[in-house]
Design a protein around this motif. Structure first.
Motif, PDB file in Angstrom:
ATOM      1  N   ILE A 526       0.770  -1.299   0.025  1.00  6.65           N
ATOM      2  CA  ILE A 526       0.198   0.169  -0.077  1.00  6.65           C
ATOM      3  C   ILE A 526       0.685   1.089  -0.114  1.00  6.65           C
ATOM      4  N   SER A 527       0.296   2.546  -0.628  1.00  2.00           N
ATOM      5  CA  SER A 527       1.242   3.551  -0.844  1.00  2.00           C
ATOM      6  C   SER A 527       1.439   4.410   0.513  1.00  2.00           C
ATOM      7  N   PRO A 528       2.309   5.073   0.875  1.00  2.00           N
ATOM      8  CA  PRO A 528       2.392   5.709   1.969  1.00  2.00           C
ATOM      9  C   PRO A 528       1.385   7.185   1.827  1.00  2.00           C
ATOM     10  N   PRO A 529       1.139   7.605   2.815  1.00  2.46           N
ATOM     11  CA  PRO A 529       1.592   7.433   4.367  1.00  2.46           C
ATOM     12  C   PRO A 529       0.925   6.176   4.770  1.00  2.46           C
ATOM     13  N   VAL A 530       1.349   5.357   5.626  1.00  2.00           N
ATOM     14  CA  VAL A 530       0.844   4.201   6.231  1.00  2.00           C
ATOM     15  C   VAL A 530       0.380   4.450   7.284  1.00  2.00           C
ATOM     16  N   LEU A 531       1.202   4.764   8.515  1.00  2.00           N
ATOM     17  CA  LEU A 531       0.944   4.866   9.744  1.00  2.00           C
ATOM     18  C   LEU A 531       1.680   5.946  10.640  1.00  2.00           C
ATOM     19  N   PHE A 532       1.057   6.739  11.002  1.00  2.00           N
ATOM     20  CA  PHE A 532       1.933   7.848  11.864  1.00  2.00           C
ATOM     21  C   PHE A 532       0.996   8.469  12.889  1.00  2.00           C
ATOM     22  N   MET A 533       1.722   9.195  13.907  1.00  2.00           N
ATOM     23  CA  MET A 533       1.354   9.927  15.027  1.00  2.00           C
ATOM     24  C   MET A 533       1.660  11.401  14.867  1.00  2.00           C
ATOM     25  N   ASP A 534       0.784  12.198  15.098  1.00  2.00           N
ATOM     26  CA  ASP A 534       1.164  13.654  14.861  1.00  2.00           C
ATOM     27  C   ASP A 534       0.562  14.423  16.163  1.00  2.00           C
ATOM     28  N   GLU A 535       1.609  14.748  16.974  1.00  2.00           N
ATOM     29  CA  GLU A 535       1.264  15.457  17.953  1.00  2.00           C
ATOM     30  C   GLU A 535       0.440  14.739  19.102  1.00  2.00           C
ATOM     31  N   VAL A 536       0.419  13.532  19.076  1.00  2.00           N
ATOM     32  CA  VAL A 536      -0.383  12.852  19.859  1.00  2.00           C
ATOM     33  C   VAL A 536      -0.047  12.796  21.529  1.00  2.00           C
ATOM     34  N   SER A 537      -1.358  13.230  22.415  1.00  2.00           N
ATOM     35  CA  SER A 537      -1.057  13.091  23.785  1.00  2.00           C
ATOM     36  C   SER A 537      -2.324  12.148  24.221  1.00  2.00           C
ATOM     37  N   PHE A 538      -2.025  11.445  25.305  1.00  2.00           N
ATOM     38  CA  PHE A 538      -2.903  10.652  26.065  1.00  2.00           C
ATOM     39  C   PHE A 538      -2.835  10.653  27.570  1.00  2.00           C
ATOM     40  N   ALA A 539      -4.010  10.823  28.073  1.00  2.00           N
ATOM     41  CA  ALA A 539      -4.204  10.489  29.625  1.00  2.00           C
ATOM     42  C   ALA A 539      -5.356   9.985  29.966  1.00  2.00           C
ATOM     43  N   TYR A 540      -5.215   9.064  30.883  1.00  2.00           N
ATOM     44  CA  TYR A 540      -6.552   8.133  31.438  1.00  2.00           C
ATOM     45  C   TYR A 540      -7.094   9.238  32.665  1.00  2.00           C
ATOM     46  N   THR A 541      -6.556   9.781  33.251  1.00  2.00           N
ATOM     47  CA  THR A 541      -7.101  10.938  33.920  1.00  2.00           C
ATOM     48  C   THR A 541      -6.624  12.310  33.630  1.00  2.00           C
ATOM     49  N   GLY A 586      -4.401  15.400  19.322  1.00  2.00           N
ATOM     50  CA  GLY A 586      -3.476  14.864  18.261  1.00  2.00           C
ATOM     51  C   GLY A 586      -4.021  14.044  17.371  1.00  2.00           C
ATOM     52  N   ILE A 587      -3.534  13.515  16.190  1.00  2.00           N
ATOM     53  CA  ILE A 587      -3.797  12.462  15.359  1.00  2.00           C
ATOM     54  C   ILE A 587      -3.112  11.318  15.214  1.00  2.00           C
ATOM     55  N   VAL A 588      -3.783  10.111  15.147  1.00  2.00           N
ATOM     56  CA  VAL A 588      -3.145   8.850  14.632  1.00  2.00           C
ATOM     57  C   VAL A 588      -3.671   8.525  13.143  1.00  2.00           C
ATOM     58  N   HIS A 589      -2.896   8.546  12.229  1.00  2.00           N
ATOM     59  CA  HIS A 589      -3.526   8.347  10.811  1.00  2.00           C
ATOM     60  C   HIS A 589      -3.237   6.900  10.616  1.00  2.00           C
ATOM     61  N   ARG A 590      -4.002   6.038  10.028  1.00  2.00           N
ATOM     62  CA  ARG A 590      -4.048   4.679   9.507  1.00  2.00           C
ATOM     63  C   ARG A 590      -4.594   4.760   8.127  1.00  2.00           C
ATOM     64  N   HIS A 591      -3.735   3.966   7.160  1.00  2.00           N
ATOM     65  CA  HIS A 591      -4.035   3.899   5.798  1.00  2.00           C
ATOM     66  C   HIS A 591      -5.611   3.258   5.759  1.00  2.00           C
ATOM     67  N   GLY A 592      -6.155   3.607   4.882  1.00  2.00           N
ATOM     68  CA  GLY A 592      -7.677   3.138   4.735  1.00  2.00           C
ATOM     69  C   GLY A 592      -7.780   1.765   4.516  1.00  2.00           C
ATOM     70  N   ARG A 593      -6.565   1.050   3.867  1.00  2.00           N
ATOM     71  CA  ARG A 593      -6.788  -0.265   3.556  1.00  2.00           C
ATOM     72  C   ARG A 593      -5.884  -1.103   4.712  1.00  2.00           C
ATOM     73  N   LEU A 594      -5.272  -0.378   5.558  1.00  2.00           N
ATOM     74  CA  LEU A 594      -4.281  -0.829   6.587  1.00  2.00           C
ATOM     75  C   LEU A 594      -5.069  -2.012   7.429  1.00  2.00           C
ATOM     76  N   ARG A 595      -4.316  -3.164   7.524  1.00  2.00           N
ATOM     77  CA  ARG A 595      -4.827  -4.200   8.558  1.00  2.00           C
ATOM     78  C   ARG A 595      -3.717  -4.497   9.394  1.00  2.00           C
ATOM     79  N   ILE A 596      -4.000  -4.385  10.656  1.00  2.00           N
ATOM     80  CA  ILE A 596      -3.006  -4.476  11.501  1.00  2.00           C
ATOM     81  C   ILE A 596      -3.542  -5.581  12.619  1.00  2.00           C
ATOM     82  N   ALA A 597      -2.487  -6.455  12.619  1.00  2.00           N
ATOM     83  CA  ALA A 597      -2.795  -7.715  13.855  1.00  2.00           C
ATOM     84  C   ALA A 597      -2.038  -7.369  14.988  1.00  2.00           C
TER      85      ALA A 597
END
Length: 745
Positions: A526-541, A586-597
């Motif tokens: 599959i053509s790029p971009p395949v998988l990337f994170m852009d300025e991603v932050s995460f907190a449970y609380t 932030g953004i987590v980008h996954r290609h539309g046809r990307l299958r992740i196991a």
């Protein structure tokens, strides 16, 4: 009940033939023989195949003797006593018992074969004066049946037996935890320091679930040495540890054993207190000290009373105080001997080394996750310092700093260590000896894993040369015999060759190393971009961010290892990548046809263990035929009947292979793996390494296995303090040196 047999004579016979036999066994044999004699004297019908001496008493006495004593002579004399009773009751039946007391004792032979079968033990131990606790060879079901039959006869005659039931029978079978407590009682380890604590067990068999694990095997553990136990998945390594821990092998009772197999149960006990409580002897001494101090305070009160409620005299008070004072001095001496005052500092150091912060010490154990409770189990064992420590894959739940600390700590271990591990680096650092379990046998090698690997290959070559040389010699002899055995001039020589051939020891061909292969199907590109994170932050609380402004870009050829301390957010990052969690910003980008196991480190908990491997794949990934599922399983070594077994019967490594087959069914572009080498044997780790190298898609993994990371990954990202940054060093060894400098620096 009238005694038909001379009880003193029986006691004298037993004690002279089995010196030091326990009183409970003597008393049981006396009572049982007397009941059997009563049944014979009353001419009650008995099963011709039953013989009370051979069926029950012989195995019990052989067990108590531990290989010593004249058991054959003793059983013969006991049989004669019963025979005399029978002859008096009916002279025509005098031959019956003599015929049953035949020289060939099939029952005893079968008991020896089943020596370590737990189904026969049913929670029963026999302790005898040789200082060992061994699994009873007495068939408890048969014993219970025989005693019920005798009890019915006694009731029928209106007679109450003086020995109503065997003290060997426990009507409430113990579960595993209770059995461990029974066979590993609280030991005063201040009194066992000068005893020999080597363990040597020869000629034992072990079976599990109807499958033979070990046959006529030997194990010799020298006190103070550290043994690495290795072997393929499903070969029975954990079963062997369990048998040792339950003392189903003849381990002296004064040797304390601890088996760290599973996480501890969580409750409200603070973490550091749970570690301190693990030292049962120290806890008992502290309880006794507190009880004595309370008693001394009570004796200081006006007019204290004794157990009968009567006021004690001054003489009685002084005598009681002296007695309590002596006991208190003994306890204080033992507490000083074990450095009880330093116990909390030692427990804290162990917890710190395993990754617990000081603020975690007072947290209740139930507040920790399963992985951290597993660390608590390990901390408790290390704090206790048993004579024999058994560890099953201790590095599975540890990050790299904790693994390094554990390696260094175990190198100073003064007692005996037996550890199952597939981490070659760990074994190289810790083990002084290697035990290789294979082909229902145990082979022992001196040295660490690297030394074992070279020695084993040389030993195998020598065995193969010896085997091939003997096969050629056998063929030469057989050819001579076939050619000249009927020739009158050469017949004598042919006969001599036949005798030589018969006396040649039969050598077994060394087993070939089975090559394990894993295969992941290649995905379409599959053509790029395949998988990337852009300025991603995460907190449970809102209180603390787990990840803060993470940027990462991955293409189809990515080979990325994410490293960092436990709790830093590595698994959280993987879940963000696959979409199990959504970023706070932030953004987590996954290609539309990307299958992740995704392979979770807790994958075993996600398996329905009541299903077969094929059934699991059919349930989780419907739409394929059983043949296709079996093909995928076969690509990961789950073939034949193994694919049709319930998952509950599979080993941890085999369960991992079932999960890998599930990944392959998904035809993924990206493999995201969280601690994939946990539970895998060395051959499987090598197979997984080669499969990932050949896989045409992307790979992102979290692992603490240095060799695996070095072999698979081309770049490393460090996850720490909320940030994810690319590591600038040469590889995992540089990272390890950075976070864990050598001790001499």
């Amino acid at each position: 009940m009238a005694e038909l047999l001379d009880q003193k004579q029986i006691q004298k016979l037993i004690c002279s033939s089995v010196p030091g036999v326990d009183d409970v066994i003597v008393e049981y044999v006396q009572g049982y023989l007397n009941d059997a004699a009563a049944a014979i004297a009353n001419s009650e019908k008995t099963d011709e195949s039953e013989n009370p001496v051979e069926d029950l008493i012989r195995p019990m006495l052989e067990d108590a003797a531990g290989g010593a004593g004249d058991i054959d002579g003793l059983c013969e004399q006991l049989s004669k006593l019963l025979q005399e009773v029978e002859q008096k009751a009916d002279p025509q039946k005098g031959s019956k018992l003599a015929k049953l007391a035949a020289p060939v004792n099939m029952v005893a032979q079968q008991a020896q074969i089943n020596k370590v079968t737990r189904a026969q033990v049913a929670g029963t131990d026999l302790a005898h004066t040789k200082g060992r606790t061994v699994a009873s060879q007495v068939d408890i079901k048969k014993l219970r049946k025989a005693e019920a039959r005798i009890a019915a006869k006694m009731e029928k005659r209106g007679i109450k037996s003086r020995y109503e039931a065997s003290k060997l029978i426990d009507e409430n079978p113990l579960d595993d935890d209770d059995l461990l407590m029974k066979v590993n009682p609280i030991l005063d380890y201040t009194s066992t320091r000068d005893k020999i604590k080597d363990i040597k067990v020869d000629g034992f068999d072990i079976s599990y679930a109807g499958k033979r694990i070990l046959t006529n095997s030997n194990i010799h553990l020298v006190f103070g040495r550290r043994y690495g136990l290795i072997g393929r998945n499903g070969i029975g390594k954990s079963t062997l540890l369990r048998n040792i821990a339950h003392r189903e092998l003849a381990v002296p009772t004064y040797i304390s054993i601890l088996f760290v197999e599973q996480e501890m149960a969580g409750d409200d006990t603070p973490a550091i207190r749970s570690v301190l409580k693990a030292d049962l002897f120290r806890e008992q001494m502290l309880r006794d000290e507190a009880a004595i101090n309370d008693e001394l305070k009570r004796l200081e009160e006006p007019s204290p009373v004794d157990e009968r409620g009567e006021v004690m005299s001054k003489h009685e008070i002084d005598a009681k105080k002296n007695e309590m004072g002596d006991r208190l001095n003994s306890i204080m001496s033992k507490l000083q001997d074990i450095e009880s005052d330093k116990a909390e500092a030692k427990a804290g150091a162990i917890l710190n080394g395993l990754g617990f912060s000081s603020s975690d010490f007072e947290r209740p154990t139930k507040s920790f996750s399963g992985g951290w409770r597993m660390r608590l189990s390990l901390a408790r064992a290390l704090f206790c310092r048993p004579d024999l420590l058994l560890l099953d894959e201790p590095t599975n739940m540890l990050d790299i700093p904790a693994v390094v600390w554990l390696e260094r700590y175990l190198r100073t271990w003064k007692s005996t260590l037996l550890v199952v591990s597939h981490d070659r680096e760990f074994l190289d650092e810790v083990a002084t000896d290697i035990i290789h379990q294979h082909s229902e046998q145990l082979d022992q090698y001196r040295g660490n894993f690297k030394s074992f690997w070279s020695t084993r290959e040389e030993r195998r070559k020598n065995q193969m040369r010896e085997y091939e040389s003997q096969m050629q010699y056998r063929a030469h002899l057989q050819d001579f015999i076939d050619r000249w055995r009927y020739n009158a001039n050469r017949a004598a020589q042919a006969q001599m060759k036949i005798k030589i051939l018969e006396k040649l020891p039969e050598l077994e061909k060394p087993e070939d190393d089975k090559v394990v292969t894993f295969t992941f199907p290649d995905p379409e590109s599959i053509s790029p971009p395949v998988l990337f994170m852009d300025e991603v932050s995460f907190a449970y609380t809102t209180e603390r961010k787990i990840l803060d402004h993470v940027n990462i870009d991955m293409q189809m050829d990515a080979r990325v290892a994410i490293v960092g301390p436990n709790g830093a957010g590595k698994t959280t990052m993987l879940k963000l990548l696959i979409g199990k969690l959504n970023p706070t910003s932030g953004i987590v980008h996954r290609h539309g046809r990307l299958r992740i196991a995704y392979f979770s480190q807790h994958h075993v908990d996600q398996l329905d263990v009541k299903l077969t491997a094929v059934g699991h794949l059919r349930k989780m990934y419907p739409g394929n035929t059983d043949e296709e599922y079996r093909r995928h399983l076969g690509a990961f070594g789950i073939s034949g009947m193994t694919a049709l077994q319930e998952i509950s019967t599979l080993s941890g490594g085999q369960k991992s292979r079932v999960t890998f087959a599930g990944l392959a069914v998904q035809q993924p572009h990206f493999l995201v793996l969280d601690e994939p080498t946990n539970h895998l044997d060395m051959e499987s780790i090598d197979a997984l390494t080669n499969a990932l190298k050949q896989f045409k898609g992307g790979v992102v993994l979290v692992s603490h296995d240095e060799r695996f990371i070095d072999s698979v990954c081309t770049e490393m990202w460090v996850c720490a303090e909320g940030k994810v940054t690319k590591f600038a060093g040469e590889g995992i060894k540089d990272y390890k040196k950075m976070i864990c400098p050598p001790e001499d620096q």
